[in-house]
Design an enzyme around this catalytic site. Sequence first.
Site, short mmCIF file in Angstrom:
data_model
loop_
_atom_site.label_atom_id
_atom_site.label_comp_id
_atom_site.label_asym_id
_atom_site.label_seq_id
_atom_site.Cartn_x
_atom_site.Cartn_y
_atom_site.Cartn_z
N LYS A 142 22.15 1.61 32.13
CA LYS A 142 21.34 2.95 31.35
C LYS A 142 21.22 3.73 32.40
O LYS A 142 20.79 3.47 33.44
CB LYS A 142 20.07 2.23 30.80
N ASP A 154 25.51 -2.23 37.93
CA ASP A 154 24.55 -2.36 36.93
C ASP A 154 23.28 -1.52 37.20
O ASP A 154 22.92 -1.25 38.50
CB ASP A 154 24.08 -4.00 36.66
N MET A 162 13.17 -10.96 31.49
CA MET A 162 13.08 -10.16 30.08
C MET A 162 12.20 -10.32 29.20
O MET A 162 12.28 -10.25 27.95
CB MET A 162 14.47 -10.27 29.52
N1 SAH Z 1 21.04 -11.68 36.88
C1 SAH Z 1 19.52 -11.36 36.97
C2 SAH Z 1 18.87 -11.35 35.96
C3 SAH Z 1 19.13 -9.94 34.95
S1 SAH Z 1 18.18 -9.98 33.53
C4 SAH Z 1 18.92 -12.25 38.15
O1 SAH Z 1 19.52 -13.12 38.62
O2 SAH Z 1 17.69 -12.03 38.79
C5 SAH Z 1 16.91 -8.50 33.96
C6 SAH Z 1 15.75 -9.24 34.11
O3 SAH Z 1 15.74 -9.95 35.34
C7 SAH Z 1 14.56 -8.30 33.99
O4 SAH Z 1 14.12 -8.13 32.54
C8 SAH Z 1 13.67 -8.92 34.69
O5 SAH Z 1 12.82 -9.94 34.14
C9 SAH Z 1 14.15 -9.76 35.92
N2 SAH Z 1 14.25 -9.12 37.10
C10 SAH Z 1 15.38 -8.45 37.87
N3 SAH Z 1 15.06 -7.87 39.13
C11 SAH Z 1 13.69 -7.86 39.10
C12 SAH Z 1 12.54 -7.30 39.96
N4 SAH Z 1 13.07 -6.96 41.04
N5 SAH Z 1 11.38 -7.88 39.64
C13 SAH Z 1 11.17 -8.36 38.65
N6 SAH Z 1 11.75 -8.81 37.70
C14 SAH Z 1 13.25 -8.73 37.75
#
Ligand code: SAH
Length: 273
Positions: free
Chosen positions: A74, A52, A189
């Site tokens: 993307k 991803d 998000m």
């Molecule tokens: N499965 C992922 C979440 C996917 S949804 C998890 O468990 O973390 C995607 C969202 O995750 C982003 O919009 C943001 O809100 C958050 N996110 C993922 N990586 C991040 C990072 N390094 N720093 C801040 N927010 C993050």
Amino acid sequence: MPPVDFSPLENAEFPAFEPGSVWLVGAGPGAPGLLTLLGYSALSRADVVVYDGLVNEAVLNWVRDGAVLEHAGKRGGRPSPHQADITLRLIALAREGKRVLRLKGGDPFVFGRGGEECQALAEAGVPFRIVPGISAGIGGLAYAGIPTTHRLTNHSVMFLTGHDSSGQVPSAVNWPQVATAAPVLVIYMALRKLPEIAATLLANGRAAEDLVAILSNASLPQQSVMETTLGALTDPEVSQDLPTPAIVVVGEVVRFRGEIEWYGPALRSSAMG
Ligand code: SAH
């Protein structure tokens, strides 16, 4: 004393990665070192890695020679493939007899559509395994010096998403209940809809003085953290230029950052996170 031989993977008994199966692996929030040992070992055995957009590509150095890398996020302004297409691709690769590793940011089962992908795999009769990862809503907070729980501030925490599948603030969220349900809210998000979310939380009883931290690129060298209050966030200018991905933490627990913040430029020089 003889030197300590630290080779944890050599003696570890990891499950077999069978040809024709799909492993959904969580890559963690960003820093490569936050991938689990099982995830690391799976990367070194996979035939195809379908990853991803949020995955730190540095971990792809750990695939074996000859493994195929497929990006499913993307890229270069092109729209991301539809979820259904990704799922069909996983099924097709598995049916070709490949060891398929589906690599997702954070934890595959936390706002990551891992559940949907597993449902489709189950329906197609493709064997699969889940390798959990450190979710941004926990590991990211740690890198910002914010404990997810602290006995002085919260005995519960609520994880929620700031938009639904149509990109809107989720109407399925029961905002009157959610706003005051837990002392700490961790919102994934959320950035694009933050003024609207803040206003909704305030309208449903959350205090304007409540502390907020917005964590961008958590655990990565370019990590940045903005501290503010819920009241201030209703002004779109406060959050509109912040880098993504970003996660939002609402609650008193944010104040511990003043004492605990530890991830600075000196520590960032370590490549593994
Ligand atoms: N499965 C992922 C979440 C996917 S949804 C998890 O468990 O973390 C995607 C969202 O995750 C982003 O919009 C943001 O809100 C958050 N996110 C993922 N990586 C991040 C990072 N390094 N720093 C801040 N927010 C993050």
